[in-house]
Write a protein that holds these residues in place. Structure first.
Motif, PDB file in Angstrom:
ATOM      1  N   TRP A  36       9.990   8.469   9.004  1.00 23.39           N
ATOM      2  CA  TRP A  36      10.139   8.921   7.618  1.00 23.39           C
ATOM      3  C   TRP A  36       9.417   7.924   6.728  1.00 23.39           C
ATOM      4  O   TRP A  36       9.830   6.779   6.613  1.00 23.39           O
ATOM      5  CB  TRP A  36      11.620   9.051   7.271  1.00 23.39           C
ATOM      6  N   LEU A  37       8.323   8.376   6.105  1.00 25.41           N
ATOM      7  CA  LEU A  37       7.566   7.531   5.201  1.00 25.41           C
ATOM      8  C   LEU A  37       8.075   7.721   3.782  1.00 25.41           C
ATOM      9  O   LEU A  37       8.109   8.843   3.265  1.00 25.41           O
ATOM     10  CB  LEU A  37       6.076   7.873   5.251  1.00 25.41           C
ATOM     11  N   MET A  38       8.470   6.627   3.136  1.00 22.42           N
ATOM     12  CA  MET A  38       8.797   6.696   1.723  1.00 22.42           C
ATOM     13  C   MET A  38       7.589   7.235   0.966  1.00 22.42           C
ATOM     14  O   MET A  38       6.479   7.271   1.502  1.00 22.42           O
ATOM     15  CB  MET A  38       9.234   5.319   1.226  1.00 22.42           C
ATOM     16  N   PRO A  39       7.763   7.706  -0.296  1.00 26.54           N
ATOM     17  CA  PRO A  39       6.692   8.442  -0.976  1.00 26.54           C
ATOM     18  C   PRO A  39       5.322   7.781  -0.856  1.00 26.54           C
ATOM     19  O   PRO A  39       5.172   6.576  -1.080  1.00 26.54           O
ATOM     20  CB  PRO A  39       7.170   8.473  -2.430  1.00 26.54           C
ATOM     21  N   ILE A  40       4.347   8.594  -0.496  1.00 27.12           N
ATOM     22  CA  ILE A  40       2.987   8.108  -0.248  1.00 27.12           C
ATOM     23  C   ILE A  40       2.068   8.382  -1.430  1.00 27.12           C
ATOM     24  O   ILE A  40       0.880   8.091  -1.363  1.00 27.12           O
ATOM     25  CB  ILE A  40       2.400   8.762   1.014  1.00 27.12           C
ATOM     26  N   HIS A  41       2.589   8.960  -2.513  1.00 26.48           N
ATOM     27  CA  HIS A  41       1.745   9.416  -3.611  1.00 26.48           C
ATOM     28  C   HIS A  41       1.457   8.312  -4.620  1.00 26.48           C
ATOM     29  O   HIS A  41       2.165   7.296  -4.673  1.00 26.48           O
ATOM     30  CB  HIS A  41       2.430  10.601  -4.312  1.00 26.48           C
ATOM     31  N   PRO A  42       0.419   8.509  -5.457  1.00 27.88           N
ATOM     32  CA  PRO A  42       0.165   7.548  -6.538  1.00 27.88           C
ATOM     33  C   PRO A  42       1.389   7.434  -7.447  1.00 27.88           C
ATOM     34  O   PRO A  42       2.098   8.422  -7.683  1.00 27.88           O
ATOM     35  CB  PRO A  42      -1.024   8.155  -7.295  1.00 27.88           C
ATOM     36  N   ILE A  43       1.633   6.237  -7.961  1.00 28.58           N
ATOM     37  CA  ILE A  43       2.801   5.964  -8.790  1.00 28.58           C
ATOM     38  C   ILE A  43       2.399   5.978 -10.255  1.00 28.58           C
ATOM     39  O   ILE A  43       1.357   5.426 -10.637  1.00 28.58           O
ATOM     40  CB  ILE A  43       3.416   4.608  -8.404  1.00 28.58           C
ATOM     41  N   GLY A  61       8.722  -2.355 -13.595  1.00 26.63           N
ATOM     42  CA  GLY A  61       8.174  -3.447 -12.811  1.00 26.63           C
ATOM     43  C   GLY A  61       6.669  -3.373 -12.696  1.00 26.63           C
ATOM     44  O   GLY A  61       6.019  -2.438 -13.172  1.00 26.63           O
ATOM     45  N   PRO A  62       6.060  -4.343 -12.019  1.00 30.90           N
ATOM     46  CA  PRO A  62       4.597  -4.392 -11.924  1.00 30.90           C
ATOM     47  C   PRO A  62       3.986  -3.274 -11.079  1.00 30.90           C
ATOM     48  O   PRO A  62       2.859  -2.851 -11.343  1.00 30.90           O
ATOM     49  CB  PRO A  62       4.316  -5.768 -11.302  1.00 30.90           C
ATOM     50  N   LEU A  63       4.710  -2.797 -10.059  1.00 29.37           N
ATOM     51  CA  LEU A  63       4.148  -1.773  -9.166  1.00 29.37           C
ATOM     52  C   LEU A  63       4.824  -0.417  -9.307  1.00 29.37           C
ATOM     53  O   LEU A  63       4.308   0.578  -8.814  1.00 29.37           O
ATOM     54  CB  LEU A  63       4.231  -2.237  -7.708  1.00 29.37           C
ATOM     55  N   GLY A  64       5.986  -0.359  -9.935  1.00 26.11           N
ATOM     56  CA  GLY A  64       6.646   0.910 -10.180  1.00 26.11           C
ATOM     57  C   GLY A  64       7.444   1.429  -9.005  1.00 26.11           C
ATOM     58  O   GLY A  64       7.398   0.903  -7.894  1.00 26.11           O
ATOM     59  N   PHE A  80      12.362  -3.661  -5.291  1.00 22.60           N
ATOM     60  CA  PHE A  80      12.030  -2.241  -5.328  1.00 22.60           C
ATOM     61  C   PHE A  80      10.757  -1.946  -6.113  1.00 22.60           C
ATOM     62  O   PHE A  80      10.021  -1.019  -5.770  1.00 22.60           O
ATOM     63  CB  PHE A  80      13.191  -1.444  -5.934  1.00 22.60           C
ATOM     64  N   PHE A  81      10.491  -2.719  -7.163  1.00 18.82           N
ATOM     65  CA  PHE A  81       9.383  -2.387  -8.052  1.00 18.82           C
ATOM     66  C   PHE A  81       8.210  -3.359  -7.939  1.00 18.82           C
ATOM     67  O   PHE A  81       7.314  -3.347  -8.785  1.00 18.82           O
ATOM     68  CB  PHE A  81       9.866  -2.361  -9.506  1.00 18.82           C
ATOM     69  N   GLU A  82       8.211  -4.188  -6.920  1.00 18.51           N
ATOM     70  CA  GLU A  82       7.119  -5.141  -6.749  1.00 18.51           C
ATOM     71  C   GLU A  82       6.904  -5.422  -5.267  1.00 18.51           C
ATOM     72  O   GLU A  82       7.678  -5.004  -4.422  1.00 18.51           O
ATOM     73  CB  GLU A  82       7.409  -6.429  -7.501  1.00 18.51           C
ATOM     74  N   LYS A  83       5.841  -6.112  -4.955  1.00 16.14           N
ATOM     75  CA  LYS A  83       5.530  -6.451  -3.575  1.00 16.14           C
ATOM     76  C   LYS A  83       6.521  -7.479  -3.051  1.00 16.14           C
ATOM     77  O   LYS A  83       6.748  -8.521  -3.672  1.00 16.14           O
ATOM     78  CB  LYS A  83       4.096  -7.006  -3.499  1.00 16.14           C
ATOM     79  N   ASP A  84       7.116  -7.199  -1.909  1.00 16.36           N
ATOM     80  CA  ASP A  84       8.106  -8.097  -1.320  1.00 16.36           C
ATOM     81  C   ASP A  84       8.140  -7.809   0.182  1.00 16.36           C
ATOM     82  O   ASP A  84       8.944  -7.021   0.662  1.00 16.36           O
ATOM     83  CB  ASP A  84       9.474  -7.880  -1.956  1.00 16.36           C
ATOM     84  N   GLU A  85       7.283  -8.449   0.899  1.00 19.60           N
ATOM     85  CA  GLU A  85       7.027  -8.126   2.317  1.00 19.60           C
ATOM     86  C   GLU A  85       8.232  -8.412   3.216  1.00 19.60           C
ATOM     87  O   GLU A  85       8.939  -9.410   3.033  1.00 19.60           O
ATOM     88  CB  GLU A  85       5.833  -8.938   2.791  1.00 19.60           C
ATOM     89  N   ILE A  86       8.452  -7.546   4.187  1.00 15.54           N
ATOM     90  CA  ILE A  86       9.452  -7.779   5.227  1.00 15.54           C
ATOM     91  C   ILE A  86       9.077  -9.035   6.008  1.00 15.54           C
ATOM     92  O   ILE A  86       7.902  -9.248   6.341  1.00 15.54           O
ATOM     93  CB  ILE A  86       9.526  -6.577   6.196  1.00 15.54           C
TER      94      ILE A  86
END
Length: 457
Positions: free
Chosen positions: A82-89, A96-99, A343-349
Motif C-alpha cells: 500500500w503506497l501512501m498518496p503518490i500524487h503532487p502535493i 509545513g515545508p513539504l505538505g 508528517f509534513f517534512e522529510k524525516d527518513e526512517i
C-alpha cells in the motif's frame, strides 16, 4: 462506567471515531448487519499488507529507491504494497515545508519528488513479477486548493460567502471539500480512479476517510473498476455497510485504540474479549478487517511502538497477526521503528539491523500457509479461553489447521499446561517462541512480557 464498556454497548449501532491525518467526524450506522456481496480477488484470501511511505522510506525518497528493497520485502513474505498518496502535493495553504500527502494537486500525475510515471510503472511491474500487489492511497473527499478542478467551483461545497472551504468539523486547512451532489465531478473522479488501473495496472486502492464520501459512489466505483480487472479495495472506515458492495477490507480502529489502553494498563484483556464478540455479529461473514499496531497516522501523531506498547510490543504484534483478518505492517517496524516520523517534512526512517524481520517473516509465512489464519470467511473460528488483566489465550481452527496463542503481559512467568487446550503428545505441532525449544513438551513456561504460539504441522 468504564468508557470502553460504554463504547461496546453502543457499538452495534454507532461507528466509532475514525482517525485520519486528523480526526474525522463520526459516521452513524443504524442498519442491521449488512450482507457482504463483495467478491474478493482470489489472491487476497491469505494476503497481508505493508504500508509504504515513499517520502520517508529512504534518503532519496523515490520510487526507484524503494524498488531496490523489493527483494527483501519479498523474502519477508509481504504480499500487498500500500503506497501512501503518490500524487503532487498542493502548494497553496500547504502545511509545513513539504505538505500533506493527502492534499492532492492533480489526480492524474505523480509527485515529481518521487520520480516519473515511468519510474512508478517500473515499480508496479517488478512488484508483479515478484507476485506482490500494489494499491495506492486515494483521497476522494477533498482536493488541494490549487487542484485544476477548482476551475469548476460547482464541483465543491462552498461556504456562505461562496468560497471554497475545508471539510466541516476538521482542521484540514490545506484542503477543500468536494461536492458529491455534482454528477460531473463524480464522473471525473471515476475517470481518475479508472486511469491508474487501466494505464498502470495497479491492483486497487486504499480510500482515505472513505466514510465521508457517499457509499453509492464507492459502490459504482467498485463495479466500474472490476470491469477493468478484479481490484482490492480498503476503506479507511469502520462501518459495516462498506462491505456491502464496495470494499474488501475496513479498519479496526476500535481494536487499535483498545490494545494501546491494555498496553498502558488502563484496560484488561476482558474488554478485548467483549469487542471480538461484537465484531462477529456486526460485520458480514466475508468481511476482511485490517489489524495493526501502528500506521502512518498512529506513528506520526500518537507514538512509537516502544512508546505505545512498552515491553509487550511483540505480544500485540502477534495478536494483530493472528486474532482475525489481515495484518498490516508499517514500513520500518521490521527494523524497530522507534521514532515518530514527521508528517509534513522529510524525516527518513532509520533502518538499523532489521531486528524484527525474522519475527515478521515467521508470522507472514504462517499466515499464508495455515488456513486458520486466512482472511474473512476463508479463515478459522476464534475460541477465546482466557482473558484477564495480563493474559490472553485463544485458538483459531479451520479444518485440520489450527493456531494456539498465549500472551503474557505480566512481569512474572506463567506455566501453561498444553493439554488443557487440547494440545497433547499425540498432536503434531510446532512451537514458535524465542524462549522455547521446538519440541513436544506438555507444560511450557511463558516468560514475563512474552508470547507463545503453537500451530499444527
Amino acid at each position: 462506567m468504564n468508557p470502553f464498556k460504554n463504547l461496546l454497548l453502543a457499538f452495534v449501532t454507532i461507528s466509532v471515531l475514525v482517525l485520519s491525518s486528523c480526526a474525522s467526524p463520526e459516521v452513524e450506522n443504524t442498519e442491521d448487519t449488512p450482507v457482504g456481496n463483495v467478491e474478493h480477488p482470489e489472491w487476497s484470501k491469505n494476503a497481508n499488507i505493508y504500508e509504504v511511505n515513499i517520502r520517508q522510506y529512504s534518503e532519496e525518497g523515490t520510487f526507484n529507491a524503494f524498488r531496490e528493497d523489493l527483494p527483501r520485502l519479498e523474502e519477508m513474505g509481504v504480499e500487498i504494497l500500500w503506497l501512501m498518496p503518490i500524487h503532487p502535493i498542493g502548494e497553496e495553504n500547504r502545511k509545513g515545508p513539504l505538505g500533506s500527502y493527502y492534499s492532492v494537486q492533480d489526480y492524474k500525475r505523480v509527485n515529481p519528488n518521487f520520480g516519473t510515471e515511468e519510474d512508478f510503472q517500473a515499480l508496479v511491474d517488478e512488484a508483479h513479477e515478484r507476485d506482490m500487489k500494489v494499491i495506492i492511497d486515494w483521497v476522494a473527499n477533498h482536493t488541494a486548493w490549487d487542484n485544476p478542478w477548482t476551475q469548476n467551483p460547482e464541483w465543491y461545497e462552498l461556504n456562505e460567502e461562496g468560497n471554497f472551504m475545508p471539510p466541516r468539523g476538521t482542521d484540514w486547512t490545506d484542503v477543500i471539500q468536494l461536492d458529491y451532489s455534482n454528477n460531473e465531478m463524480r464522473e471525473a473522479m471515476h475517470d481518475a480512479l479508472e486511469y491508474w488501473v487501466r494505464e498502470f495496472d495497479i491492483d486497487g486502492y486504499r480510500c482515505d476517510v472513505a466514510g465521508m464520501v457517499p457509499i453509492d459512489f464507492w459502490n459504482e466505483a467498485r463495479d466500474r473498476l472490476d470491469t477493468i480487472k478484479p481490484v482490492f479495495m480498503l476503506a479507511e472506515d469502520e462501518g459495516p455497510v462498506m462491505h456491502e458492495e464496495a470494499f474488501d477490507m475496513t479498519y479496526t480502529w476500535t481494536y487499535a485504540h483498545l490494545i494501546r489502553e491494555i498496553a498502558a494498563g488502563n484496560e484488561d484483556f476482558s474488554v478485548l474479549d467483549s469487542l471480538m464478540e461484537v465484531e462477529e455479529t456486526k460485520f458480514p461473514e466475508n468481511a476482511y478487517r485490517m489489524y495493526f499496531t501502528t500506521n502512518h497516522d498512529e506513528n506520526s501523531w500518537n507514538g512509537t511502538d516502544p512508546g505505545m506498547y512498552g515491553d509487550n510490543f511483540e505480544n500485540f504484534a502477534v495478536l494483530s497477526a493472528t486474532i482475525d483478518g489481515m495484518p498490516l505492517i508499517y514500513n520500518g517496524q521490521e527494523s524497530n521503528l522507534d521514532k515518530q516520523l514527521e508528517f509534513f517534512e522529510k524525516d527518513e526512517i532509520e533502518w538499523k539491523d532489521y531486528e524484527y524481520q525474522p519475527f515478521y517473516t515467521m508470522l507472514l509465512d504462517l499466515k499464508k500457509e495455515n488456513e486458520a489464519l486466512w482472511n474473512g470467511e476463508f479463515g478459522g473460528d476464534l475460541n477465546i479461553f482466557e482473558s484477564s488483566e495480563n493474559t490472553f489465550t485463544y485458538k483459531r481452527e479451520k479444518g485440520e489447521d489450527w493456531v494456539f496463542v498465549y500472551l503474557n503481559n505480566g512481569s512474572e512467568s506463567v506455566n501453561v499446561a498444553l493439554d488443557e487446550y487440547g494440545i497433547t503428545g499425540n498432536t503434531s505441532y510446532e512451537i514458535y517462541s524465542d524462549q522455547l525449544p521446538e519440541e513436544d513438551i506438555n507444560t511450557v513456561e511463558v516468560a514475563g512480557n512474552s508470547w507463545l504460539l503453537i500451530a499444527n504441522k
